[in-house]
Design a protein around this motif. Sequence first.
Motif, short mmCIF file in Angstrom:
data_model
loop_
_atom_site.label_atom_id
_atom_site.label_comp_id
_atom_site.label_asym_id
_atom_site.label_seq_id
_atom_site.Cartn_x
_atom_site.Cartn_y
_atom_site.Cartn_z
N ARG A 157 66.46 25.63 59.89
CA ARG A 157 65.60 24.43 59.81
C ARG A 157 64.66 24.62 58.62
O ARG A 157 63.56 25.17 58.75
CB ARG A 157 64.79 24.28 61.10
CG ARG A 157 65.65 24.01 62.32
CD ARG A 157 64.79 23.68 63.54
NE ARG A 157 63.80 24.70 63.86
CZ ARG A 157 63.93 25.63 64.82
NH1 ARG A 157 65.01 25.64 65.57
NH2 ARG A 157 62.97 26.50 65.05
N ARG A 158 65.08 24.13 57.43
CA ARG A 158 64.35 24.47 56.23
C ARG A 158 64.50 23.43 55.13
O ARG A 158 65.40 22.58 55.19
CB ARG A 158 64.83 25.83 55.71
CG ARG A 158 66.26 25.79 55.16
CD ARG A 158 66.90 27.17 55.07
NE ARG A 158 68.15 27.13 54.33
CZ ARG A 158 69.31 26.71 54.80
NH1 ARG A 158 69.40 26.24 56.03
NH2 ARG A 158 70.40 26.71 54.05
N ALA A 159 63.63 23.57 54.13
CA ALA A 159 63.76 22.83 52.88
C ALA A 159 63.66 23.88 51.77
O ALA A 159 62.73 24.67 51.75
CB ALA A 159 62.68 21.77 52.72
N VAL A 160 64.64 23.89 50.87
CA VAL A 160 64.72 24.91 49.82
C VAL A 160 64.54 24.22 48.47
O VAL A 160 65.19 23.23 48.18
CB VAL A 160 66.09 25.65 49.85
CG1 VAL A 160 66.17 26.70 48.77
CG2 VAL A 160 66.32 26.25 51.24
N THR A 161 63.68 24.80 47.64
CA THR A 161 63.42 24.28 46.31
C THR A 161 64.26 25.06 45.30
O THR A 161 64.23 26.29 45.25
CB THR A 161 61.93 24.41 45.94
OG1 THR A 161 61.16 23.72 46.94
CG2 THR A 161 61.64 23.81 44.58
N VAL A 162 65.01 24.31 44.48
CA VAL A 162 65.90 24.91 43.46
C VAL A 162 65.57 24.28 42.12
O VAL A 162 65.54 23.05 42.00
CB VAL A 162 67.39 24.64 43.82
CG1 VAL A 162 68.30 25.26 42.79
CG2 VAL A 162 67.71 25.15 45.21
N THR A 163 65.36 25.12 41.10
CA THR A 163 65.12 24.56 39.76
C THR A 163 66.45 24.11 39.18
O THR A 163 67.49 24.74 39.39
CB THR A 163 64.47 25.61 38.82
OG1 THR A 163 65.34 26.72 38.68
CG2 THR A 163 63.12 26.06 39.37
#
Length: 165
Positions: A157-163
């Motif tokens: 249960r997550r939100a992942v930030t990717v450049t």
Amino acid sequence: MVAPIALIAAGSLALGACKTTPDELPPEPTPTPVATSTSTPGGPVPGSQADFIASVASDTVYFDTDRFNIDSADMATLQSQAQWLMQYANKRITIEGHCDERGTREYNLALGEKRANAAKNYLVSLGIAASRISTVSYGKERPVAMGSDESSWAQNRRAVTVTIQ
């Protein structure tokens, strides 16, 4: 009958004339340097995904079951991401929303979208331009923890930030 014997004799002479080991061996190959775009001898390339991960509190914020609200731990994580993004004003990011395995595919895709948008909206409230942030929901399709227990579900249960740029 003479022809086969002559052929065998000629073949033996031809093979005997071949040298099996050279007088001098070629030099050992020297390793070719490989260029990498994610690191340098002094650390990650500034502005890269590796630099982002090394510089921020985390690239991931976590959520409770069926929730998409940003709590105080998430705020601290997103504030560190915002600081990095302010330092690299030309960088764009994608925030990936994820869910655990429970629920329907449609429900989890919608919840993943809400999670990604909640993280995006918080970054925007900190001064990051919305045009630099895209979102995507993977629902339950890309778990990081395999298992049907609370520990695995909590990691998924997550939100992942990717450049991305």
